[in-house]
Design a protein around this motif. Structure first.
Motif, PDB file in Angstrom:
ATOM      1  N   ALA A 212       0.822  -1.212   0.000  1.00 52.43           N
ATOM      2  CA  ALA A 212       0.000   0.000   0.000  1.00 52.43           C
ATOM      3  C   ALA A 212       0.852   1.258   0.000  1.00 52.43           C
ATOM      4  O   ALA A 212       0.338   2.363  -0.217  1.00 52.43           O
ATOM      5  N   ASP A 213       2.134   1.113   0.241  1.00 58.69           N
ATOM      6  CA  ASP A 213       3.061   2.239   0.300  1.00 58.69           C
ATOM      7  C   ASP A 213       3.609   2.517  -1.104  1.00 58.69           C
ATOM      8  O   ASP A 213       4.301   1.678  -1.688  1.00 58.69           O
ATOM      9  N   PRO A 214       3.339   3.701  -1.674  1.00 61.19           N
ATOM     10  CA  PRO A 214       3.804   4.000  -3.037  1.00 61.19           C
ATOM     11  C   PRO A 214       5.328   3.898  -3.172  1.00 61.19           C
ATOM     12  O   PRO A 214       5.821   3.414  -4.196  1.00 61.19           O
ATOM     13  N   ALA A 215       6.065   4.360  -2.166  1.00 64.02           N
ATOM     14  CA  ALA A 215       7.522   4.300  -2.243  1.00 64.02           C
ATOM     15  C   ALA A 215       8.002   2.855  -2.295  1.00 64.02           C
ATOM     16  O   ALA A 215       8.948   2.518  -3.026  1.00 64.02           O
ATOM     17  N   GLU A 216       7.370   1.993  -1.510  1.00 66.21           N
ATOM     18  CA  GLU A 216       7.757   0.584  -1.508  1.00 66.21           C
ATOM     19  C   GLU A 216       7.437  -0.068  -2.845  1.00 66.21           C
ATOM     20  O   GLU A 216       8.215  -0.881  -3.361  1.00 66.21           O
ATOM     21  N   ARG A 217       6.299   0.321  -3.426  1.00 59.40           N
ATOM     22  CA  ARG A 217       5.953  -0.230  -4.744  1.00 59.40           C
ATOM     23  C   ARG A 217       6.973   0.187  -5.796  1.00 59.40           C
ATOM     24  O   ARG A 217       7.397  -0.619  -6.618  1.00 59.40           O
ATOM     25  N   GLU A 218       7.361   1.450  -5.754  1.00 57.74           N
ATOM     26  CA  GLU A 218       8.317   1.920  -6.754  1.00 57.74           C
ATOM     27  C   GLU A 218       9.677   1.255  -6.576  1.00 57.74           C
ATOM     28  O   GLU A 218      10.335   0.885  -7.554  1.00 57.74           O
ATOM     29  N   THR A 219      10.102   1.080  -5.322  1.00 58.77           N
ATOM     30  CA  THR A 219      11.377   0.398  -5.070  1.00 58.77           C
ATOM     31  C   THR A 219      11.333  -1.028  -5.594  1.00 58.77           C
ATOM     32  O   THR A 219      12.298  -1.516  -6.196  1.00 58.77           O
ATOM     33  N   ALA A 220      10.207  -1.699  -5.385  1.00 58.63           N
ATOM     34  CA  ALA A 220      10.064  -3.073  -5.862  1.00 58.63           C
ATOM     35  C   ALA A 220      10.098  -3.129  -7.387  1.00 58.63           C
ATOM     36  O   ALA A 220      10.741  -4.005  -7.983  1.00 58.63           O
ATOM     37  N   LEU A 221       9.416  -2.169  -8.023  1.00 56.65           N
ATOM     38  CA  LEU A 221       9.396  -2.160  -9.480  1.00 56.65           C
ATOM     39  C   LEU A 221      10.781  -1.847 -10.040  1.00 56.65           C
ATOM     40  O   LEU A 221      11.219  -2.446 -11.031  1.00 56.65           O
ATOM     41  N   ASP A 222      11.484  -0.923  -9.415  1.00 54.78           N
ATOM     42  CA  ASP A 222      12.866  -0.644  -9.817  1.00 54.78           C
ATOM     43  C   ASP A 222      13.721  -1.906  -9.704  1.00 54.78           C
ATOM     44  O   ASP A 222      14.577  -2.173 -10.561  1.00 54.78           O
ATOM     45  N   GLY A 223      13.511  -2.665  -8.638  1.00 56.17           N
ATOM     46  CA  GLY A 223      14.261  -3.900  -8.458  1.00 56.17           C
ATOM     47  C   GLY A 223      13.950  -4.923  -9.537  1.00 56.17           C
ATOM     48  O   GLY A 223      14.856  -5.618 -10.023  1.00 56.17           O
ATOM     49  N   MET A 224      12.697  -5.002  -9.924  1.00 54.57           N
ATOM     50  CA  MET A 224      12.326  -5.951 -10.975  1.00 54.57           C
ATOM     51  C   MET A 224      13.011  -5.588 -12.291  1.00 54.57           C
ATOM     52  O   MET A 224      13.562  -6.448 -12.982  1.00 54.57           O
ATOM     53  N   TYR A 225      12.974  -4.307 -12.634  1.00 56.90           N
ATOM     54  CA  TYR A 225      13.622  -3.884 -13.872  1.00 56.90           C
ATOM     55  C   TYR A 225      15.150  -3.931 -13.760  1.00 56.90           C
ATOM     56  O   TYR A 225      15.841  -4.279 -14.714  1.00 56.90           O
ATOM     57  N   GLY A 226      15.656  -3.548 -12.599  1.00 57.61           N
ATOM     58  CA  GLY A 226      17.100  -3.438 -12.454  1.00 57.61           C
ATOM     59  C   GLY A 226      17.808  -4.759 -12.289  1.00 57.61           C
ATOM     60  O   GLY A 226      18.973  -4.888 -12.676  1.00 57.61           O
ATOM     61  N   ALA A 227      17.134  -5.767 -11.725  1.00 55.23           N
ATOM     62  CA  ALA A 227      17.798  -7.040 -11.447  1.00 55.23           C
ATOM     63  C   ALA A 227      17.139  -8.215 -12.163  1.00 55.23           C
ATOM     64  O   ALA A 227      17.789  -8.971 -12.877  1.00 55.23           O
ATOM     65  N   VAL A 228      15.833  -8.352 -11.975  1.00 58.21           N
ATOM     66  CA  VAL A 228      15.119  -9.530 -12.485  1.00 58.21           C
ATOM     67  C   VAL A 228      14.922  -9.448 -14.000  1.00 58.21           C
ATOM     68  O   VAL A 228      14.886 -10.473 -14.688  1.00 58.21           O
ATOM     69  N   HIS A 229      14.786  -8.222 -14.520  1.00 52.91           N
ATOM     70  CA  HIS A 229      14.606  -8.023 -15.969  1.00 52.91           C
ATOM     71  C   HIS A 229      15.621  -6.984 -16.436  1.00 52.91           C
ATOM     72  O   HIS A 229      15.306  -6.070 -17.199  1.00 52.91           O
TER      73      HIS A 229
ATOM     74  N   PRO B  57      -7.959  -6.307  -8.488  1.00 42.56           N
ATOM     75  CA  PRO B  57      -8.304  -4.875  -8.564  1.00 42.56           C
ATOM     76  C   PRO B  57      -7.911  -4.092  -7.321  1.00 42.56           C
ATOM     77  O   PRO B  57      -7.895  -2.862  -7.343  1.00 42.56           O
ATOM     78  N   GLY B  58      -7.572  -4.773  -6.258  1.00 38.46           N
ATOM     79  CA  GLY B  58      -7.163  -4.077  -5.046  1.00 38.46           C
ATOM     80  C   GLY B  58      -5.709  -3.621  -5.072  1.00 38.46           C
ATOM     81  O   GLY B  58      -5.285  -2.854  -4.209  1.00 38.46           O
ATOM     82  N   ILE B  59      -4.942  -4.095  -6.026  1.00 38.23           N
ATOM     83  CA  ILE B  59      -3.535  -3.712  -6.139  1.00 38.23           C
ATOM     84  C   ILE B  59      -3.431  -2.376  -6.872  1.00 38.23           C
ATOM     85  O   ILE B  59      -4.066  -2.169  -7.903  1.00 38.23           O
ATOM     86  N   GLN B  60      -2.621  -1.489  -6.348  1.00 45.70           N
ATOM     87  CA  GLN B  60      -2.430  -0.192  -6.991  1.00 45.70           C
ATOM     88  C   GLN B  60      -1.258  -0.248  -7.978  1.00 45.70           C
ATOM     89  O   GLN B  60      -0.384  -1.100  -7.878  1.00 45.70           O
ATOM     90  N   ASP B  61      -1.275   0.671  -8.927  1.00 40.88           N
ATOM     91  CA  ASP B  61      -0.220   0.772  -9.947  1.00 40.88           C
ATOM     92  C   ASP B  61      -0.100  -0.495 -10.784  1.00 40.88           C
ATOM     93  O   ASP B  61       0.997  -0.882 -11.206  1.00 40.88           O
ATOM     94  N   ARG B  62      -1.236  -1.130 -11.055  1.00 43.24           N
ATOM     95  CA  ARG B  62      -1.171  -2.355 -11.857  1.00 43.24           C
ATOM     96  C   ARG B  62      -0.744  -2.066 -13.298  1.00 43.24           C
ATOM     97  O   ARG B  62      -0.236  -2.955 -13.980  1.00 43.24           O
ATOM     98  N   GLY B  63      -0.959  -0.838 -13.754  1.00 40.03           N
ATOM     99  CA  GLY B  63      -0.518  -0.503 -15.107  1.00 40.03           C
ATOM    100  C   GLY B  63       0.975  -0.706 -15.283  1.00 40.03           C
ATOM    101  O   GLY B  63       1.439  -1.158 -16.339  1.00 40.03           O
TER     102      GLY B  63
END
Length: 724
Positions: free
Chosen positions: A33-50, A73-79
């Motif tokens: 639910a924390d936007p900063a945590e979501r962005e950090t996770a997404l950065d990690g996915m792009y930076g390491a996993v992909h 639908p309860g997940i934010q930033d699904r786009g």
């Protein structure tokens, strides 16, 4: 959610930065639910996993959990997660790619194929997301479908069905972009897609939608563009600048009429339309989320349609070699009151001129106008564009001179690492041979550390820079012969050589005699080239040069021989050294010897058999050098011209060298093979050295030089090539 995630043996897998045991935390972070945590996770996915588009075993293992996140639908930033899945599954390997794969790449290629299969298998969910309540999801779903779904006919039908009811402006643009992607990827549907796009580009629809449709038509069906595309696009830009449009979300109430117009688009237009599209496009590279952040809300308030820059870039890519139309569009953008459009136009102008030949006088003048703006980013961007244009920057000469005079603080750029360099505006003005750059260059010569590129700038000024000779001599005399001597003296020696300032002879000899061990060979080479430039005026250096010629290892023998020949003209002394250089182990040393022999002309005719032997060498540049030198020493063109033309065809980067030689010789008579090659080059609209995905700062300069040599050769040659 995430059922079975802990049963996956993540620790046995790796990503770009080591063990993949941190991937579950990233996946859970995407659901935070924390936007900063979501962005950090997404950065990690792009930076390491992909990482940089790579697909690892842990990337494949993540796919089911990413789909689970997208479906909730309860997940934010699904786009953003949809975009990640699109990137993971969207790498295509065609047959040509597969043939080029070596054994070490087989595993990676297999991962790409499995990722494409896995994501495509679940792509049906993207149909449902087209009507999601989250506009960000609806924004990313169309391209995901266009790139991944196995039934493109269904995708195109849904795009058309969705258009009349989609309330968000940017999502409507995404529908149009997805239609273009379908047309590019699936030739059988190109006609249908182009017919729909042509209708959307017509009058009566919102300007942003029309511009988006025109951009996609330029990519997939350029023949369907209106004949007055420049007038249409510039009119649309003016409408967009005058009418606020929200970024994302629903259309403003004031756009009700536009929404009604969009709603009037038939879901299924008549089949048919323009013919086959060009070859399939390449996927755009993925960057980190932090680098993909959009403009701030404040910027959006100032620029109500920020997506126009993307549309214009797409339009330019599609227009490709239609240089006159692209130039006219960029000229209009450079006149725009929207600074963002002008900055983008500067970048695109640089790319256009670098790749395509054309008439750019008015465009360059408008680039020059940006130098007078109080906006420092605009002015700096304009000076960088002009810096790489060399002679083509002439229409902006007055603007450059005004900029240089008004901003002495920008005459030299200091860098945190590396030596200082001249500012872009100063370099651009000097490269025009404009005397108004002299005050800036004179000031640069008085700095504690002289800019590294000042000597090259002086080279473009020629005799105009003679007033700088005294300062160059004085500064060279102040250079201590220590470990940094090369960095300090190199630019000064280059400038003195360009001016042929023989009064610097004592200081050049001091450098030649006392060059330190560190980078000493480079420093001696620079000094020798200065002596060669001085010519007979440096006669006082002859004893020193003869001593060096008899002292192997003290300096490059070829460089010494060339300097002695230029100063004293003693062919008997230098020929043995140059002949020995033909046997050097390193190719570049052989090339130096070959070119030096060519400089001796008929005095080196004895080396003709050796030069003929080099015509069969495996290195193409050495073969070319040998062919030119053989012509120089024998005076016969019949042996060399076929080899020059073969090099012309085999290596486009050799063409400047070949054209220069043809221009010097006058052998390109009407109807000859050289004349046909030269005329074909002049007829080409694409620069000979234009590269996809890369460029050099001197590309335009080199290509313009090639064109000048071609014209000169066809006129019959004058003995020397242009100095453009």
């Amino acid at each position: 959610m995430f059922a079975g995630i802990d049963e996956v043996d993540w620790a046995s897998m790796e990503h770009a930065y080591g063990p993949a045991d941190d991937v579950p935390a990233m996946l859970r972070g995407l659901a935070s639910a924390d936007p900063a945590e979501r962005e950090t996770a997404l950065d990690g996915m792009y930076g390491a996993v992909h990482h940089q588009g790579d697909v690892y075993a842990c990337t494949l293992a993540s796919i089911p959990f990413l789909f689970e996140l997208v479906a909730d639908p309860g997940i934010q930033d699904r786009g953003s997660i949809v975009e990640l899945l699109t990137s993971i599954g969207g790498i295509d390997l065609d047959e040509d790619d597969e043939e080029e794969i070596d054994e070490e790449e087989i595993e990676g290629a297999a991962n790409y194929a499995m990722a494409a299969t896995a994501v495509t298998a679940g792509a049906g969910i993207f149909f449902e997301l087209m009507a999601d309540e989250d506009p960000g999801v609806r924004l990313s779903a169309p391209l995901a479908l266009a790139a991944l779904h196995g039934r493109p006919d269904r995708v195109l039908a849904l795009l058309r069905e969705r258009m009349p009811i989609e309330p968000a402006e940017e999502v409507r643009l995404a529908l149009v972009e997805a239609a273009g992607r379908v047309a590019l990827r699936h030739g059988a549907l190109a006609g249908q897609a182009a017919a729909w796009l042509s209708r959307l580009a017509g009058e009566g629809f919102p300007p942003g939608l029309r511009l988006a449709a025109l951009a996609q038509l330029a990519r997939c069906a350029p023949d369907a563009l209106p004949g007055d595309v420049v007038r249409v696009v510039t009119g649309l830009l003016r409408q967009l600048r005058s009418k606020p449009v929200r970024r994302g979300g629903t259309a403003p109430a004031a756009d009700a009429q536009q929404a009604e117009a969009v709603g009037g688009v038939e879901a299924y237009p008549d089949p048919g339309g323009p013919g086959e599209p060009p070859a399939e496009e390449r996927s755009a590279p993925v960057t980190l989320v932090g680098q993909l952040r959009g403009p701030s809300d404040e910027e959006d308030a100032e620029h109500p349609a920020p997506w126009t820059a993307d549309l214009l870039r797409t339009l330019h890519v599609g227009l490709d070699d239609r240089v006159a139309e692209r130039t006219a569009l960029l000229a209009d953008q450079l006149r725009s009151p929207d600074r963002r459009q002008r900055i983008d136009a500067l970048r695109m102008s640089s790319g256009l001129v670098r790749v395509w030949r054309g008439s750019y006088g008015e465009l360059v003048r408008l680039v020059g106008e940006q130098l007078a703006t109080p906006d420092p980013q605009l002015a700096e961007a304009a000076s960088h564009v002009l810096e790489d244009l060399f002679g083509l920057a002439a229409p902006a000469a007055d603007a450059l001179a005004a900029r240089v005079a008004a901003d002495p603080g920008a005459w030299v750029k200091d860098w945190s690492s590396g030596p200082p360099g001249l500012g872009s505006a100063v370099k651009a003005l000097a490269r025009l041979g404009d005397a108004r750059s002299l005050p800036a260059l004179a000031a640069a010569l008085e700095r504690p550390e002289v800019p590294h590129d000042v000597g090259f700038a002086i080279g473009f000024l020629g005799a105009t820079a003679n007033p700088l000779a005294e300062a160059l001599c004085r500064r060279l005399g102040e250079v201590p012969l220590d470990g940094r001597a090369h960095d300090r003296a190199g630019p000064l020696l280059t400038g003195l050589a360009a001016l042929r300032a023989q009064e610097a002879l004592p200081e050049v000899l001091r450098i030649l005699r006392g060059a330190p061990a560190h980078r000493g060979e480079w420093l001696r080479t620079a000094a020798l080239r200065a002596l060669a430039a001085f010519g007979p005026a440096a006669h006082g250096a002859v004893p020193e040069l003869r001593t060096l010629l008899r002292s192997p290892g003290s300096a490059s023998a070829t460089e010494v021989a060339q300097a002695l020949w230029a100063v004293d003209g003693d062919a008997d002394a230098v020929l043995p050294v140059l002949i020995e250089g033909l046997q050097a182990e390193r190719v570049h040393e052989r090339r130096s010897a070959v070119n030096a022999l060519g400089g001796l002309g008929a005095r080196a005719e004895v080396t003709a058999p050796r030069l003929r032997a080099l015509l069969r060498h495996e290195d193409p540049w050495l073969r070319l050098d040998a062919a030119i030198a053989l012509w120089d020493v024998t005076g016969r063109a019949d042996e060399s011209v076929p080899l020059l033309l073969a090099a012309w065809e085999a290596n486009r980067h050799s063409r400047v060298r070949v054209a220069e030689r043809l221009a010097q010789s006058g052998v390109a008579g009407a109807g000859s093979e050289p004349a046909r090659a030269l005329r074909a080059e002049l007829a080409s609209v694409r620069r000979h050295n234009a590269m996809d995905g890369g460029y050099g700062s001197h590309d335009t300069y080199e290509d313009e030089k090639l064109l000048a040599f071609c014209r000169q050769a066809l006129r019959g040659g004058t003995g020397k090539g242009p100095a453009t």
